[in-house]
Design a protein around this motif. Structure first.
Motif, PDB file in Angstrom:
ATOM      1  N   LYS A 211       0.846  -1.192   0.000  1.00 49.33           N
ATOM      2  CA  LYS A 211       0.000   0.000   0.000  1.00 49.33           C
ATOM      3  C   LYS A 211       0.880   1.240   0.000  1.00 49.33           C
ATOM      4  O   LYS A 211       1.940   1.256   0.624  1.00 49.33           O
ATOM      5  CB  LYS A 211      -0.902  -0.010   1.237  1.00 49.33           C
ATOM      6  CG  LYS A 211      -1.960   1.082   1.250  1.00 49.33           C
ATOM      7  CD  LYS A 211      -2.897   0.894   2.426  1.00 49.33           C
ATOM      8  CE  LYS A 211      -4.002   1.941   2.397  1.00 49.33           C
ATOM      9  NZ  LYS A 211      -4.865   1.802   1.195  1.00 49.33           N
ATOM     10  N   MET A 212       0.434   2.266  -0.700  1.00 41.68           N
ATOM     11  CA  MET A 212       1.192   3.511  -0.763  1.00 41.68           C
ATOM     12  C   MET A 212       0.742   4.454   0.345  1.00 41.68           C
ATOM     13  O   MET A 212      -0.457   4.621   0.599  1.00 41.68           O
ATOM     14  CB  MET A 212       1.024   4.174  -2.120  1.00 41.68           C
ATOM     15  CG  MET A 212       2.086   5.221  -2.417  1.00 41.68           C
ATOM     16  SD  MET A 212       2.056   5.732  -4.156  1.00 41.68           S
ATOM     17  CE  MET A 212       3.662   6.527  -4.271  1.00 41.68           C
ATOM     18  N   THR A 213       1.700   5.067   0.998  1.00 44.83           N
ATOM     19  CA  THR A 213       1.396   6.009   2.065  1.00 44.83           C
ATOM     20  C   THR A 213       1.173   7.402   1.493  1.00 44.83           C
ATOM     21  O   THR A 213       1.487   7.682   0.332  1.00 44.83           O
ATOM     22  CB  THR A 213       2.556   6.065   3.076  1.00 44.83           C
ATOM     23  OG1 THR A 213       3.709   6.633   2.436  1.00 44.83           O
ATOM     24  CG2 THR A 213       2.905   4.669   3.571  1.00 44.83           C
ATOM     25  N   ASP A 214       0.643   8.279   2.335  1.00 42.40           N
ATOM     26  CA  ASP A 214       0.444   9.663   1.893  1.00 42.40           C
ATOM     27  C   ASP A 214       1.769  10.335   1.567  1.00 42.40           C
ATOM     28  O   ASP A 214       1.826  11.263   0.755  1.00 42.40           O
ATOM     29  CB  ASP A 214      -0.277  10.459   2.994  1.00 42.40           C
ATOM     30  CG  ASP A 214      -1.715   9.988   3.183  1.00 42.40           C
ATOM     31  OD1 ASP A 214      -2.263   9.396   2.231  1.00 42.40           O
ATOM     32  OD2 ASP A 214      -2.264  10.202   4.277  1.00 42.40           O
ATOM     33  N   GLY A 215       2.843   9.861   2.180  1.00 44.25           N
ATOM     34  CA  GLY A 215       4.158  10.438   1.920  1.00 44.25           C
ATOM     35  C   GLY A 215       4.821   9.931   0.657  1.00 44.25           C
ATOM     36  O   GLY A 215       5.927  10.368   0.318  1.00 44.25           O
ATOM     37  N   GLY A 216       4.182   8.977  -0.034  1.00 42.81           N
ATOM     38  CA  GLY A 216       4.709   8.509  -1.306  1.00 42.81           C
ATOM     39  C   GLY A 216       5.596   7.280  -1.228  1.00 42.81           C
ATOM     40  O   GLY A 216       6.187   6.885  -2.238  1.00 42.81           O
ATOM     41  N   SER A 217       5.678   6.647  -0.061  1.00 46.40           N
ATOM     42  CA  SER A 217       6.451   5.418   0.053  1.00 46.40           C
ATOM     43  C   SER A 217       5.513   4.213  -0.012  1.00 46.40           C
ATOM     44  O   SER A 217       4.296   4.343   0.147  1.00 46.40           O
ATOM     45  CB  SER A 217       7.242   5.397   1.366  1.00 46.40           C
ATOM     46  OG  SER A 217       6.369   5.423   2.479  1.00 46.40           O
ATOM     47  N   ILE A 218       6.092   3.050  -0.241  1.00 47.88           N
ATOM     48  CA  ILE A 218       5.318   1.810  -0.281  1.00 47.88           C
ATOM     49  C   ILE A 218       5.548   1.043   1.008  1.00 47.88           C
ATOM     50  O   ILE A 218       6.697   0.820   1.418  1.00 47.88           O
ATOM     51  CB  ILE A 218       5.740   0.935  -1.484  1.00 47.88           C
ATOM     52  CG1 ILE A 218       5.455   1.656  -2.801  1.00 47.88           C
ATOM     53  CG2 ILE A 218       5.010  -0.400  -1.451  1.00 47.88           C
ATOM     54  CD1 ILE A 218       4.006   1.793  -3.155  1.00 47.88           C
ATOM     55  N   LYS A 219       4.459   0.638   1.653  1.00 52.37           N
ATOM     56  CA  LYS A 219       4.590  -0.136   2.886  1.00 52.37           C
ATOM     57  C   LYS A 219       3.931  -1.505   2.707  1.00 52.37           C
ATOM     58  O   LYS A 219       3.046  -1.691   1.864  1.00 52.37           O
ATOM     59  CB  LYS A 219       3.941   0.598   4.056  1.00 52.37           C
ATOM     60  CG  LYS A 219       2.420   0.659   3.989  1.00 52.37           C
ATOM     61  CD  LYS A 219       1.837   1.281   5.258  1.00 52.37           C
ATOM     62  CE  LYS A 219       0.300   1.258   5.221  1.00 52.37           C
ATOM     63  NZ  LYS A 219      -0.286   1.820   6.468  1.00 52.37           N
ATOM     64  N   LEU A 220       4.372  -2.455   3.501  1.00 50.62           N
ATOM     65  CA  LEU A 220       3.753  -3.771   3.549  1.00 50.62           C
ATOM     66  C   LEU A 220       2.565  -3.684   4.496  1.00 50.62           C
ATOM     67  O   LEU A 220       2.722  -3.575   5.720  1.00 50.62           O
ATOM     68  CB  LEU A 220       4.759  -4.818   4.036  1.00 50.62           C
ATOM     69  CG  LEU A 220       4.225  -6.236   4.229  1.00 50.62           C
ATOM     70  CD1 LEU A 220       3.762  -6.828   2.904  1.00 50.62           C
ATOM     71  CD2 LEU A 220       5.279  -7.136   4.875  1.00 50.62           C
ATOM     72  N   ALA A 221       1.347  -3.719   3.939  1.00 44.87           N
ATOM     73  CA  ALA A 221       0.150  -3.602   4.762  1.00 44.87           C
ATOM     74  C   ALA A 221      -0.105  -4.878   5.542  1.00 44.87           C
ATOM     75  O   ALA A 221      -0.545  -4.833   6.694  1.00 44.87           O
ATOM     76  CB  ALA A 221      -1.059  -3.261   3.891  1.00 44.87           C
ATOM     77  N   ASP A 222       0.166  -6.040   4.919  1.00 47.67           N
ATOM     78  CA  ASP A 222       0.008  -7.314   5.628  1.00 47.67           C
ATOM     79  C   ASP A 222       0.624  -8.433   4.797  1.00 47.67           C
ATOM     80  O   ASP A 222       0.831  -8.287   3.579  1.00 47.67           O
ATOM     81  CB  ASP A 222      -1.475  -7.619   5.897  1.00 47.67           C
ATOM     82  CG  ASP A 222      -1.654  -8.708   6.949  1.00 47.67           C
ATOM     83  OD1 ASP A 222      -0.702  -8.952   7.719  1.00 47.67           O
ATOM     84  OD2 ASP A 222      -2.738  -9.320   6.997  1.00 47.67           O
ATOM     85  N   LYS A 223       0.898  -9.533   5.469  1.00 49.20           N
ATOM     86  CA  LYS A 223       1.463 -10.723   4.838  1.00 49.20           C
ATOM     87  C   LYS A 223       0.873 -11.948   5.519  1.00 49.20           C
ATOM     88  O   LYS A 223       0.766 -12.002   6.735  1.00 49.20           O
ATOM     89  CB  LYS A 223       2.989 -10.718   4.977  1.00 49.20           C
ATOM     90  CG  LYS A 223       3.669 -12.012   4.586  1.00 49.20           C
ATOM     91  CD  LYS A 223       5.167 -11.926   4.865  1.00 49.20           C
ATOM     92  CE  LYS A 223       5.866 -13.248   4.639  1.00 49.20           C
ATOM     93  NZ  LYS A 223       7.324 -13.168   4.930  1.00 49.20           N
ATOM     94  N   LYS A 224       0.458 -12.922   4.709  1.00 46.48           N
ATOM     95  CA  LYS A 224      -0.100 -14.157   5.252  1.00 46.48           C
ATOM     96  C   LYS A 224       0.480 -15.345   4.503  1.00 46.48           C
ATOM     97  O   LYS A 224       0.742 -15.274   3.296  1.00 46.48           O
ATOM     98  CB  LYS A 224      -1.630 -14.166   5.115  1.00 46.48           C
ATOM     99  CG  LYS A 224      -2.361 -13.215   6.052  1.00 46.48           C
ATOM    100  CD  LYS A 224      -2.332 -13.736   7.473  1.00 46.48           C
ATOM    101  CE  LYS A 224      -3.230 -12.912   8.401  1.00 46.48           C
ATOM    102  NZ  LYS A 224      -2.827 -11.506   8.552  1.00 46.48           N
TER     103      LYS A 224
END
Length: 452
Positions: A211-224
């Protein structure tokens, strides 16, 4: 052409084909002109000139092999400023190298070179443009084919900024399948990646949501973790997200040569995490959607919601009826729909996998009929409630064949049968139905469906 020349041509052709199908390392710098895109007109003609002036002509162009964009030159207004940008994919023709990306801007009526970056693979698998944080500017999502892997790929997410002067890779992930969708229903697009890692000692399968954050970076929202005891993934598909229903994602996977399962993935808004309802968390195995042959999940009733085939029980009481040496075990296939995160059986059927035919049981007869298969004839004998009560009786027989009449040892085996359904040369024949039976041939015909 004399025999010697013809032989030489055949040898050269065979050698060329061998090189072409040998993988990413194939390079022939001597035929670069054949690999160039056709010379365009207008501003595209100027784009090609700008490319040759800035990069040169001794290259091998790389067109994406999958997805919406299939050209080595992609022209698009990426940043939403009203002017086009262009991306060119190519590699050096003299070496086995990674794909290069050159970016061009169209300003003041002419194309100008901006920058070049090195990609992560030997070929471009697909290219997507997606505004992942609703800022009016597309991120560039490139899937790379890898030098040493046929099934897995590398995903790169690029941020296109500073007026087209900067192309920054903000995420890089290995994957096997991907889906771009608004998974958590917040109005923005996320990336769902599935990765089957067979390189480790204990094979694993995982799903990640980026998922992209408001700051423009990509984060791992979840992993299963998913069922890792699979041979490979076949397809990924989604159904509709309406009336508060989450977006469900369906992943068909094979187990061995013939078995198949379907993983279901969705965003649990209450728990703020991915949910995988078909997976047994204790064993990390998916038995709820198991079937013994390759039959993919699909929308069986045209309502936009996908159903999952699962072999859940023997047909009827499983009692053999007929010759013991020609009767085989028979399974019922239930079709499951995910409702409130749980699988619910919505339809029952019998499936002839070798003929790619589904016979949907009429709703009023679900749980009331059984089938015995006579394997040597590819014949089903169907039994159901007697009109007189007191037990089952033979209702009808179905024969799956490519002939309308078949003789064996002088006996006409299909005499008295009618064509119920057909697909090409394949046919489903039905016997006469007793008077007073709880269905007729017209209704039966509506229950038969070829799925390929």
């Amino acid at each position: 052409m004399n025999k010697a020349k013809m032989t030489a041509v055949m040898i050269f052709s065979a050698a060329l084909l061998t090189l072409i199908f040998s993988g990413c390392s194939f390079r022939l710098s001597g035929i670069n002109e054949l690999l160039k895109p056709p010379k365009p007109y207008g501003t595209n003609d100027e784009l090609q000139a700008a490319f040759e002036e800035s990069v040169g002509g001794d290259v091998v162009f790389k067109a994406p092999v999958s997805g919406e964009f299939r050209s080595s030159f992609i022209v698009k207004d990426i940043d939403g400023d009203g002017s086009d940008e262009a991306i060119a994919f190519y590699s050096e023709s003299s070496a086995d190298t990674s794909v290069m990306i050159s970016l061009f801007n169209y300003k003041g009526g002419e194309w100008s070179y901006s920058l070049t970056v090195t990609g992560r693979g030997c070929d471009v698998y697909s290219v997507d443009f997606c505004d992942m944080n609703s800022d009016g500017k597309n991120e560039i999502i490139i899937s790379w084919s890898l030098f040493d892997s046929k099934s897995n790929k590398m995903l790169s997410v690029y941020d296109f900024s500073d007026g087209g002067k900067d192309l920054t890779e903000i995420a890089a992930e290995m994957f096997t399948l991907k889906e771009l969708a608004d998974i958590d229903s917040d109005g923005d697009t996320e990336i769902l990646l599935l990765h089957l890692d067979s390189a480790s000692e204990n094979q694993t399968s995982v799903v990640k949501m980026l998922k992209m954050t408001d700051g423009g970076s990509i984060k791992l929202a979840d992993k299963k973790y998913l069922d890792g005891n699979i041979s490979g993934y076949v397809s990924i598909k989604t159904d509709v997200a309406v009336d508060g229903r989450p977006l469900y994602i369906y992943v068909d996977a094979t187990k061995g040569e013939s078995q198949m399962i379907t993983e279901v993935i969705y965003w649990d808004d209450g728990a703020k995490e991915l949910a995988v309802p078909m997976l047994d968390r204790d064993t990390l195995s998916n038995n709820a959607s198991w079937r013994s042959v390759r039959l993919e999940s699909r929308d069986i009733d045209g309502d936009g919601i996908i159903e999952i085939p699962a072999q859940t029980a023997l047909a009827g009481d499983g009692a053999p009826r007929g010759k013991p040496d020609t009767t085989s075990l028979f399974y019922m296939t239930s079709w499951l729909r995910i409702e409130d995160g749980e699988p619910v059986a919505v339809r029952q059927s019998f499936v002839n996998y070798s003929e790619s035919v589904v016979f949907f049981i009429p709703f009023r007869l679900e749980g009331k009929i059984s089938v015995t298969e006579l394997a040597d004839l590819d014949k089903w004998d169907v039994y159901g409630p007697s009109k007189r009560g007191g037990g089952d009786e033979h209702l009808f027989s179905l024969i799956f064949t490519d002939k309308e009449v078949r003789e064996q040892d002088g006996e006409v085996l299909f005499e008295g049968y009618d064509i119920l359904a057909e697909h090409g040369e394949k046919k489903v024949l039905v016997s006469d139905i007793p008077d007073g039976a709880p269905l007729d041939k017209k209704e039966l015909a509506e229950c038969v469906e070829y799925y390929v």
